[in-house]
Scaffold this active site. Structure first.
Site, PDB file in Angstrom:
ATOM      1  N   GLU A 189       0.793  -1.223   0.000  1.00 53.14           N
ATOM      2  CA  GLU A 189       0.000   0.000   0.000  1.00 53.14           C
ATOM      3  C   GLU A 189       0.829   1.278   0.000  1.00 53.14           C
ATOM      4  OE1 GLU A 189      -3.508   0.696   0.003  1.00 53.14           O
ATOM      5  OE2 GLU A 189      -3.495  -1.350  -0.793  1.00 53.14           O
ATOM      6  N   SER A 455     -49.703 -29.721  20.774  1.00 51.77           N
ATOM      7  CA  SER A 455     -49.920 -30.455  22.025  1.00 51.77           C
ATOM      8  C   SER A 455     -48.849 -30.197  23.061  1.00 51.77           C
ATOM      9  CB  SER A 455     -49.991 -31.954  21.734  1.00 51.77           C
ATOM     10  OG  SER A 455     -51.130 -32.241  20.943  1.00 51.77           O
TER      11      SER A 455
END
Length: 761
Positions: A189, A455
């Site tokens: 960079e 249930s």
């Protein structure tokens, strides 16, 4: 016109008496031009002769008569020729002198005006910079903003579950990182990072040339300092104003901080894709490790992300990420940061991203922690560590069980999603799996999906019945019933006559549950469920008894916990302690839950009935291998849209749900099939190393249910403790739940105990 005078013979001039002692200037035949082609040669000789004559004559002057004679004849012609030659030579000399003078004049003027233009350009640039810099706050107010706080979420044993916050990772010191990581960033960079003053003129010219020759913006000339200035202070828009402000702030950063400080700030804040800010977040996101432990190949991959985080993500485009990493490695070698052998080794063994970080169920836990965290600490000012109640091994077991079940039954049973949550007897969440794959769906179904329990809601109906004076041996008729125009049906559309509450619950008979709800009142059933821990709104009608009101897996699991701990209500929780990275405690859990919500006698009776579900009822697939006492209940909603099993031991309670997000029906997936089997797989692992704990309140001689009777047995006399005259065929259950092949009578004593040990029947 007068006639032209006759030409006189030419008289050669003489100088003095003794002409022999003087230089003879008369031209001989060899001195005269014989032809035009020798003209230049003759002139050259003439010039040479004349020059020689002048040198030898010295200062002696010819006489007047001689001068006059020398003006005529051949001498006159020679003199004329000499003058014209001299003129030509003079012109040539002047032209040779005049051309360089003009060039020099223009050169001087060019330098002058260039200097003037340069000065005005500098003035213009300064004015533009000053104009846009005026939009910045006063320099006295400039300061680096604090890094967004990180939330480190850890399991019960201290293992990292996830990092959350705006960064997704911890802040690391430069000296804690392997040196090849920051060097990789510098190499690819900003190679002159250590020497420039915030901007890199060489890099700018290189980028400008590359962009001009390519016809597009292919390179950037920003330094790491400029990038940091943009990340810290500015918006990422492409404007001249932002670029100029970036330059000003870069100069300020270079003046205020050292190179190492700038580099450290950059590495901890730069965006590296997938929500990761900083190298530690990226290392954990892509490689499942701290940035402190990265290899050379992994460091090169992370550095390669800076150009385009999404494009070069190793999780999305592994081939592009590998190519980019090789460029970084070459740059590192060129700059002398790594040796050729290190570069070759890293290229031969490229970094591999792991998918688990993006798919892992721990992300559901982390998201849930972040949802409840503001209730404990409010705003977060700095990095904190959250200690959770999650057991890492239970979490892994639950995730594996869910994924395996879905993988094997997705097509056959038509289920695409599931959820699992496990709590201990104090309500601490030990495992939470909110879906099949976090990468595909971040919705936490365990905590937030409201589904009909079917249930699985019936235990609250039966508890309300027990609290209103009934017992597990109370008999009710299983026969067609209509209440206020509502006629509930059993799953098999058949009825089995008089049955005890124990048998009715274990086989999930709908008509009996509806009859009990009618007797005690739907409001009483709703209040009972609320008291135990159900927090969702409940419809206070009789259909509530069959589980038509929606609940979440977490809340119904917490409502089952009182059956496992002796009747004490709990508040489900996941956070034990919150502290800063410096060790300061911000929160520590203390206090109890809801207190006693069920009387111990009723807890024992419920456990007697619900243990039969696993022994002989619809949940036999959930029976634990170790023979550990357990109770639970299956649940299947209308049209098989939801399949549940919620069960517990004296140590843990687990709820399992399967279904589809779009609420479409499954292919007859029932609570007694896939959910029960999954529950067993989870609980078998979860109980490894835990002591066996009895279910609270269960008598020493547990209840067993007799074998099913044949149809002709209907005519036999019915006793108060032995009920169920009808056979229970495979699959016959109450209404919207699955049936089970089990015993139908209840017996106590040694024979009943033996039946329980050896399976009954």
């Amino acid at each position: 016109m007068a006639s032209r005078a006759k030409r006189q013979p030419r008289i050669e001039p003489t100088f003095g008496e003794d002409s022999s002692s003087l230089l003879d200037l008369r031209l001989g035949p060899q001195d005269r031009s014989a032809a035009p082609s020798s003209k230049s040669g003759s002139k050259s000789k003439s010039r040479k002769s004349g020059s020689t004559t002048r040198k030898k004559t010295g200062t002696k002057k010819p006489s007047k008569s001689q001068n006059s004679k020398s003006r005529g004849g051949a001498g006159n012609r020679r003199g004329g020729s000499g003058r014209s030659g001299a003129k030509r030579r003079s012109r040539k000399r002047k032209s040779r002198i005049r051309i360089p003078a003009v060039v020099g004049k223009f050169f001087k003027r060019g330098v002058y005006w260039s200097a003037v233009a340069g000065i005005w350009c500098v003035i213009g640039v300064v004015c533009v910079i000053g104009y846009y810099a005026a939009y910045l706050p006063p320099t006295s107010e400039w300061q680096v903003p604090a890094r967004p706080p990180n939330v480190k979420i850890v399991a019960l044993n201290g293992d990292l579950l996830a990092n959350r916050g705006d960064t997704g990772g911890e802040a690391v010191r430069l000296e804690q990182l392997p040196p090849y990581l920051p060097n990789a960033v510098i190499a690819i960079e900003d190679r002159r990072f250590r020497s420039h003053f915030g901007i890199d003129p060489i890099g700018l010219m290189r980028a400008a040339y590359a962009n001009f020759t390519s016809g597009r913006v292919s390179q950037g000339g920003s330094t790491l300092t400029q990038q940091l200035a943009k990340n810290l202070f500015l918006q990422p828009d492409r404007t001249i104003k932002r670029k100029i402000q970036e330059l000003v702030l870069a100069f300020w950063l270079e003046a205020e901080y050292s190179k190492d400080e700038i580099l450290e700030m950059y590495l901890n804040r730069v965006y590296l894709g997938s929500g990761a800010y900083g190298v530690d977040a990226a290392a954990r996101r892509y490689f499942g490790k701290s940035a402190r432990l990265m290899t050379v190949a992994e460091a090169a991959t992370i550095a390669g992300l800076l150009k385009a985080p999404s494009r070069y993500s190793p999780a999305r485009n592994p081939d592009l990420a590998e190519d980019r990493a090789q460029l970084v490695l070459a740059a590192m070698h060129e700059e002398g940061y790594i040796s050729s052998n290190e570069a070759k080794t890293a290229i031969a063994a490229p970094a591999k991203a792991i998918r688990r970080h993006t798919t892992a169920s721990e992300n559901y836990v982390a998201d849930y922690v972040m949802d409840v965290l503001p209730h404990f600490v409010g705003s977060i000012e700095g990095d904190i560590i959250v200690d959770t109640t999650i057991d890492a091994s239970m979490q892994q077991a639950a995730e594996q069980a869910l994924r395996s079940a879905l993988s094997e039954n997705r097509q056959t049973l038509g289920v695409t999603q599931g959820a699992i949550v496990t709590l201990d007897t104090a309500g601490a969440i030990k495992a939470m799996v909110g879906g099949a794959d976090y990468a595909k769906s971040q919705f936490n179904r365990a905590a937030y999906a409201k589904r009909q329990p079917g249930s699985a809601f019936k235990p609250f109906v039966y508890l309300a019945a027990l609290e209103n004076g009934m017992t597990p041996q109370t008999v009710r008729q299983d026969q067609p019933i209509t209440i206020g125009g509502w006629s509930p049906k059993n799953y098999t559309k058949e009825h089995y006559g008089p049955v005890t509450l124990t048998r009715s619950l274990s086989l999930s008979i709908n008509t009996v549950a509806a009859r009990l709800a009618h007797e005690v009142g739907a409001g009483t059933v709703a209040s009972t469920a609320k008291r135990l821990g159900v927090t969702s709104d409940l419809n206070k009608n009789l259909s509530l008894a069959l589980g038509t009101s929606e609940v979440t897996p977490l809340e119904i699991a917490s409502a089952y916990v009182p059956f496992s701990n002796g009747g004490y209500g709990v508040l489900p929780h996941i956070i034990r302690r919150i502290k800063t990275v410096d060790g300061k405690t911000l929160y520590s859990r203390s206090g109890d839950g809801r207190g006693r919500v069920v009387q111990r006698r009723d807890v024992g009776n419920m456990n007697l009935m619900m243990s039969e579900t696993l022994l002989t009822g619809t949940g036999r697939k959930a029976r634990l291998d170790s023979g550990r006492p357990a109770g639970g209940k299956t649940g299947t909603s209308q049209d098989f849209r939801d399949a549940w099993f919620i069960g517990y031991t004296g140590n843990l309670t687990t709820a399992v749900w399967y279904g589809n997000d779009d609420n479409s029906p499954t292919k007859k997936a029932t609570g007694g099939s896939l959910p029960a089997a999954t529950w067993k797989a989870v609980m078998d692992v979860a109980h490894q190393g835990l002591p066996v704990a009895d279910l609270p309140g269960v008598p020493d001689l547990p209840v067993s249910v007799a074998a099913p009777r044949k149809p002709q047995d209907q005519a036999q006399p019915r006793s108060a403790v032995s009920s169920g005259r009808h056979p229970i065929p495979p699959g016959s259950i109450g209404g919207s739940d699955d049936g089970g092949n089990g015993d139908t009578g209840e017996r106590r004593g040694p024979l009943g105990l033996l039946r329980n040990i050896f399976g009954g029947g």
